[in-house]
Design an enzyme around this catalytic site. Sequence first.
Site, PDB file in Angstrom:
ATOM      1  N   SER A  28       0.830  -1.213   0.000  1.00 42.61           N
ATOM      2  CA  SER A  28       0.000   0.000   0.000  1.00 42.61           C
ATOM      3  C   SER A  28       0.863   1.262   0.000  1.00 42.61           C
ATOM      4  O   SER A  28       0.474   2.284  -0.572  1.00 42.61           O
ATOM      5  CB  SER A  28      -0.969  -0.004   1.185  1.00 42.61           C
ATOM      6  OG  SER A  28      -0.297   0.219   2.396  1.00 42.61           O
ATOM      7  N   ASN A 122      13.601   4.016   4.842  1.00 41.76           N
ATOM      8  CA  ASN A 122      12.661   2.977   5.268  1.00 41.76           C
ATOM      9  C   ASN A 122      11.489   3.637   5.975  1.00 41.76           C
ATOM     10  O   ASN A 122      11.666   4.641   6.677  1.00 41.76           O
ATOM     11  CB  ASN A 122      13.370   2.030   6.250  1.00 41.76           C
ATOM     12  CG  ASN A 122      12.455   0.945   6.790  1.00 41.76           C
ATOM     13  OD1 ASN A 122      11.737   0.288   6.027  1.00 41.76           O
ATOM     14  ND2 ASN A 122      12.467   0.736   8.107  1.00 41.76           N
ATOM     15  N   HIS A 124       8.655   2.896   8.876  1.00 45.12           N
ATOM     16  CA  HIS A 124       8.432   1.979   9.988  1.00 45.12           C
ATOM     17  C   HIS A 124       7.227   2.465  10.799  1.00 45.12           C
ATOM     18  O   HIS A 124       7.109   3.658  11.063  1.00 45.12           O
ATOM     19  CB  HIS A 124       9.681   1.931  10.872  1.00 45.12           C
ATOM     20  CG  HIS A 124       9.551   0.947  11.997  1.00 45.12           C
ATOM     21  ND1 HIS A 124       9.590  -0.422  11.788  1.00 45.12           N
ATOM     22  CD2 HIS A 124       9.365   1.135  13.328  1.00 45.12           C
ATOM     23  CE1 HIS A 124       9.419  -1.028  12.955  1.00 45.12           C
ATOM     24  NE2 HIS A 124       9.291  -0.108  13.899  1.00 45.12           N
ATOM     25  N   SER A 151       7.470   6.520  11.319  1.00 43.58           N
ATOM     26  CA  SER A 151       8.725   7.234  11.080  1.00 43.58           C
ATOM     27  C   SER A 151       9.271   6.854   9.714  1.00 43.58           C
ATOM     28  O   SER A 151       9.188   5.694   9.299  1.00 43.58           O
ATOM     29  CB  SER A 151       9.780   6.830  12.127  1.00 43.58           C
ATOM     30  OG  SER A 151       9.299   6.981  13.441  1.00 43.58           O
ATOM     31  N   GLU A 158      21.829  -0.819  11.705  1.00 46.05           N
ATOM     32  CA  GLU A 158      21.031  -1.187  12.878  1.00 46.05           C
ATOM     33  C   GLU A 158      19.565  -1.372  12.458  1.00 46.05           C
ATOM     34  O   GLU A 158      19.042  -0.532  11.700  1.00 46.05           O
ATOM     35  CB  GLU A 158      21.129  -0.035  13.877  1.00 46.05           C
ATOM     36  CG  GLU A 158      20.771  -0.373  15.281  1.00 46.05           C
ATOM     37  CD  GLU A 158      20.908   0.878  16.152  1.00 46.05           C
ATOM     38  OE1 GLU A 158      20.442   0.824  17.286  1.00 46.05           O
ATOM     39  OE2 GLU A 158      21.445   1.892  15.683  1.00 46.05           O
ATOM     40  N   ASP A 160      15.896  -0.950  11.944  1.00 45.83           N
ATOM     41  CA  ASP A 160      15.023   0.210  12.141  1.00 45.83           C
ATOM     42  C   ASP A 160      15.768   1.354  12.843  1.00 45.83           C
ATOM     43  O   ASP A 160      15.179   2.120  13.617  1.00 45.83           O
ATOM     44  CB  ASP A 160      13.738  -0.177  12.887  1.00 45.83           C
ATOM     45  CG  ASP A 160      12.910  -1.190  12.103  1.00 45.83           C
ATOM     46  OD1 ASP A 160      12.830  -1.054  10.871  1.00 45.83           O
ATOM     47  OD2 ASP A 160      12.367  -2.133  12.708  1.00 45.83           O
TER      48      ASP A 160
HETATM   49  C1  GAR Z   1       3.847  -0.832   6.727  1.00 48.93           C
HETATM   50  O1  GAR Z   1       3.072  -0.634   7.873  1.00 48.93           O
HETATM   51  C2  GAR Z   1       5.300  -0.492   7.004  1.00 48.93           C
HETATM   52  O2  GAR Z   1       5.447   0.603   7.861  1.00 48.93           O
HETATM   53  C3  GAR Z   1       5.788  -1.766   7.654  1.00 48.93           C
HETATM   54  O3  GAR Z   1       5.193  -2.790   6.904  1.00 48.93           O
HETATM   55  C4  GAR Z   1       3.940  -2.325   6.407  1.00 48.93           C
HETATM   56  C5  GAR Z   1       3.900  -2.560   4.917  1.00 48.93           C
HETATM   57  O4  GAR Z   1       2.649  -2.234   4.389  1.00 48.93           O
HETATM   58  N1  GAR Z   1       7.211  -1.851   7.654  1.00 48.93           N
HETATM   59  C6  GAR Z   1       7.914  -2.349   8.660  1.00 48.93           C
HETATM   60  O5  GAR Z   1       7.424  -2.804   9.662  1.00 48.93           O
HETATM   61  C7  GAR Z   1       9.434  -2.296   8.465  1.00 48.93           C
HETATM   62  N2  GAR Z   1      10.096  -2.431   9.717  1.00 48.93           N
HETATM   63  P1  GAR Z   1       2.463  -2.075   2.830  1.00 48.93           P
HETATM   64  O6  GAR Z   1       3.042  -3.337   2.201  1.00 48.93           O
HETATM   65  O7  GAR Z   1       0.985  -2.002   2.637  1.00 48.93           O
HETATM   66  O8  GAR Z   1       3.181  -0.839   2.380  1.00 48.93           O
END
Ligand code: GAR
Length: 234
Positions: A28, A122, A124, A151, A158, A160
């Site tokens: 998304s 990234n 997060h 964020s 490291e 995240d």
């Molecule tokens: C999102 O919430 C993103 O912030 C998270 O995965 C989801 C992906 O959603 N990422 C992490 O947790 C990375 N540490 P999406 O595939 O619908 O964009």
Amino acid sequence: MNGTPEPRVPGPGPRPFPIAVLASGRGSNLAALIDAREAGRLPVDIVLVAGDRADAPALRNASAHGIPALALDPKSFPDRRSFDRALLARVAASGARLVVLAGYMRIIDAAVVADWAGRMINIHPSLLPKYRGLHTHRRALAAGDLEHGTSVHFVSAELDGGPVIAQARIEVRRDDTEDALAARLLLQEHRLLVACVDAIARGQVRECNGSVLLDDAAICAPLRLDPSGHLVAA
Ligand code: GAR
């Protein structure tokens, strides 16, 4: 990433700014970037969407929009580093000047991350440095947090970690479930990621020696979104 060294920091450069997106799943956040680009709100060219899962909806969506999509299978490589090197070599060959991790759920080898320092971001779903790793919404609810958020940060070795560019905050409601909180936050993730990519593409935001610069001045706190969806100092 051998051969001619790339500049460590993206500059304004010719428009549109070429980016690659790495995604493992739903996509998304990738869709938000595609929508913004197609609406003329994001001066980027998404030159590649790549990942570790051939069946990821994110990759299917990229193809449907005419964006080159590539999946490599981690199981066909002897170790993490060789997989990451192969994947990022394809990203480099695409001409991307910025790599956006948008739901990319693999830890990237530290040496490969170092090659892309200042050129990889990234998103997060937490107010970093709180809740690195998984299950961020569950952990925010369990801790009784009144506020949650997302964020965008430059990637370091490291997990995240790395300098935070910007954050968006939402209130935690008394009756929130993990899914409800995640769904509400996702809308903010989309706005925040588009704003950060836009600011980097336009040369307004960059990383220098572990600090985030906004218009060439180091920021003291993560940037935030104004009502029109642009990044401003906190
Ligand atoms: C999102 O919430 C993103 O912030 C998270 O995965 C989801 C992906 O959603 N990422 C992490 O947790 C990375 N540490 P999406 O595939 O619908 O964009």
